[in-house]
Design a protein around this motif. Structure first.
Motif, PDB file in Angstrom:
ATOM      1  N   VAL A 197      18.432  33.460  23.313  1.00  0.00           N
ATOM      2  CA  VAL A 197      16.985  33.563  23.501  1.00  0.00           C
ATOM      3  C   VAL A 197      16.562  33.197  24.930  1.00  0.00           C
ATOM      4  O   VAL A 197      15.611  33.763  25.458  1.00  0.00           O
ATOM      5  CB  VAL A 197      16.265  32.679  22.458  1.00  0.00           C
ATOM      6  N   PHE A 198      17.275  32.269  25.558  1.00  0.00           N
ATOM      7  CA  PHE A 198      16.881  31.817  26.895  1.00  0.00           C
ATOM      8  C   PHE A 198      17.713  32.425  28.028  1.00  0.00           C
ATOM      9  O   PHE A 198      17.548  32.047  29.181  1.00  0.00           O
ATOM     10  CB  PHE A 198      16.912  30.286  26.976  1.00  0.00           C
ATOM     11  N   SER A 199      18.582  33.374  27.731  1.00  0.00           N
ATOM     12  CA  SER A 199      19.280  34.126  28.767  1.00  0.00           C
ATOM     13  C   SER A 199      18.563  35.466  28.905  1.00  0.00           C
ATOM     14  O   SER A 199      18.172  36.074  27.911  1.00  0.00           O
ATOM     15  CB  SER A 199      20.749  34.338  28.398  1.00  0.00           C
ATOM     16  N   PHE A 200      18.407  35.922  30.139  1.00  0.00           N
ATOM     17  CA  PHE A 200      17.547  37.081  30.385  1.00  0.00           C
ATOM     18  C   PHE A 200      17.984  37.781  31.664  1.00  0.00           C
ATOM     19  O   PHE A 200      18.356  37.140  32.645  1.00  0.00           O
ATOM     20  CB  PHE A 200      16.100  36.595  30.543  1.00  0.00           C
ATOM     21  N   SER A 201      17.921  39.091  31.648  1.00  0.00           N
ATOM     22  CA  SER A 201      18.186  39.858  32.858  1.00  0.00           C
ATOM     23  C   SER A 201      17.045  40.852  33.062  1.00  0.00           C
ATOM     24  O   SER A 201      16.675  41.580  32.134  1.00  0.00           O
ATOM     25  CB  SER A 201      19.513  40.610  32.757  1.00  0.00           C
ATOM     26  N   TYR A 202      16.510  40.869  34.276  1.00  0.00           N
ATOM     27  CA  TYR A 202      15.354  41.724  34.583  1.00  0.00           C
ATOM     28  C   TYR A 202      15.632  43.193  34.299  1.00  0.00           C
ATOM     29  O   TYR A 202      14.733  43.953  33.933  1.00  0.00           O
ATOM     30  CB  TYR A 202      14.960  41.563  36.065  1.00  0.00           C
ATOM     31  N   ASP A 203      16.898  43.623  34.466  1.00  0.00           N
ATOM     32  CA  ASP A 203      17.209  45.041  34.310  1.00  0.00           C
ATOM     33  C   ASP A 203      17.576  45.428  32.868  1.00  0.00           C
ATOM     34  O   ASP A 203      17.749  46.604  32.570  1.00  0.00           O
ATOM     35  CB  ASP A 203      18.323  45.465  35.270  1.00  0.00           C
ATOM     36  N   ASP A 204      17.676  44.437  31.975  1.00  0.00           N
ATOM     37  CA  ASP A 204      17.967  44.731  30.578  1.00  0.00           C
ATOM     38  C   ASP A 204      17.388  43.629  29.678  1.00  0.00           C
ATOM     39  O   ASP A 204      18.125  42.792  29.142  1.00  0.00           O
ATOM     40  CB  ASP A 204      19.484  44.851  30.365  1.00  0.00           C
ATOM     41  N   PRO A 205      16.059  43.615  29.495  1.00  0.00           N
ATOM     42  CA  PRO A 205      15.435  42.568  28.681  1.00  0.00           C
ATOM     43  C   PRO A 205      15.606  42.759  27.169  1.00  0.00           C
ATOM     44  O   PRO A 205      15.318  41.852  26.398  1.00  0.00           O
ATOM     45  CB  PRO A 205      13.959  42.651  29.065  1.00  0.00           C
ATOM     46  N   ALA A 206      16.106  43.913  26.755  1.00  0.00           N
ATOM     47  CA  ALA A 206      16.207  44.218  25.322  1.00  0.00           C
ATOM     48  C   ALA A 206      17.031  43.193  24.529  1.00  0.00           C
ATOM     49  O   ALA A 206      16.610  42.800  23.435  1.00  0.00           O
ATOM     50  CB  ALA A 206      16.751  45.624  25.121  1.00  0.00           C
ATOM     51  N   PRO A 207      18.197  42.745  25.008  1.00  0.00           N
ATOM     52  CA  PRO A 207      18.955  41.756  24.212  1.00  0.00           C
ATOM     53  C   PRO A 207      18.178  40.454  23.968  1.00  0.00           C
ATOM     54  O   PRO A 207      18.257  39.875  22.880  1.00  0.00           O
ATOM     55  CB  PRO A 207      20.205  41.491  25.048  1.00  0.00           C
ATOM     56  N   THR A 208      17.429  40.017  24.967  1.00  0.00           N
ATOM     57  CA  THR A 208      16.639  38.796  24.806  1.00  0.00           C
ATOM     58  C   THR A 208      15.516  39.018  23.800  1.00  0.00           C
ATOM     59  O   THR A 208      15.265  38.169  22.943  1.00  0.00           O
ATOM     60  CB  THR A 208      16.067  38.347  26.164  1.00  0.00           C
ATOM     61  N   GLN A 209      14.855  40.159  23.909  1.00  0.00           N
ATOM     62  CA  GLN A 209      13.789  40.485  22.960  1.00  0.00           C
ATOM     63  C   GLN A 209      14.332  40.570  21.538  1.00  0.00           C
ATOM     64  O   GLN A 209      13.718  40.065  20.597  1.00  0.00           O
ATOM     65  CB  GLN A 209      13.129  41.820  23.332  1.00  0.00           C
ATOM     66  N   GLN A 210      15.483  41.197  21.378  1.00  0.00           N
ATOM     67  CA  GLN A 210      16.092  41.338  20.051  1.00  0.00           C
ATOM     68  C   GLN A 210      16.488  39.976  19.489  1.00  0.00           C
ATOM     69  O   GLN A 210      16.272  39.693  18.311  1.00  0.00           O
ATOM     70  CB  GLN A 210      17.321  42.266  20.118  1.00  0.00           C
TER      71      GLN A 210
END
Length: 168
Positions: free
Chosen positions: A62-75
């Motif tokens: 939940v707290f790992s995030f990448s600007y170019d692929d936010p989908a995994p964090t959202q999921q």
């Protein structure tokens, strides 16, 4: 006369001690027959480890995030957060989603310690120490920030969900 008084006093003390001992044994036997340990974090190492592992993994996702692929964090947020935690995270994520592309921001979370404070049935409270490394791709600047979090969680259909995240 004094000896007779001492004997009676000794007899009374002996009866009181025996009665108190009998009462203590009866109470101990009664207490052993009831589950008085409501906090299973203290006595159930397997379930405590299960909660620690599940919540640590959830927080990393939940707290790992990448600007170019936010989908995994959202999921991850959709799958692992519920109630108040979901609402709080939605506000945080909205702000992050607005700023991250311009800064080309990448966040990596790592749980240092997750300690279960209380485990009762399908509900748990944890104290978590989390490090979050952030790096801006544009200027290669990176920082690490530490957070202490109070986490409430609930097991629903076999999955531990985070119901509350409170920074300490």
């Amino acid at each position: 006369m004094m000896t007779l008084l001492r004997r009676h006093l000794l007899l009374v003390v002996a009866v009181v001690v025996l009665a108190a001992g009998g009462l203590a044994f009866w109470q101990a036997d009664r207490v052993r027959g009831v589950d008085n340990v409501g906090n299973h974090a203290v006595v159930d190492a397997t379930r405590t480890t299960e909660v620690q592992s599940a919540i640590a993994a959830a927080l990393v996702r939940v707290f790992s995030f990448s600007y170019d692929d936010p989908a995994p964090t959202q999921q991850a947020a959709k799958e692992l957060l519920t109630g108040k935690a979901s609402d709080e995270y939605a506000l945080l994520f909205k702000s992050l989603e607005e700023k991250a592309p311009g800064q080309k921001l990448v966040l990596t979370a790592q749980v240092q310690i997750a300690a279960v404070k209380e485990l009762k049935g399908d509900k748990a409270s944890l104290l978590v120490f989390l490090d979050q490394a952030s790096q801006r791709v544009t200027d290669k600047e990176s920082t690490v920030s530490a957070a202490q979090l109070s986490i409430d969680a609930e097991r629903v259909d076999g999955t531990w969900l985070i119901t509350s995240i409170t920074p300490l």
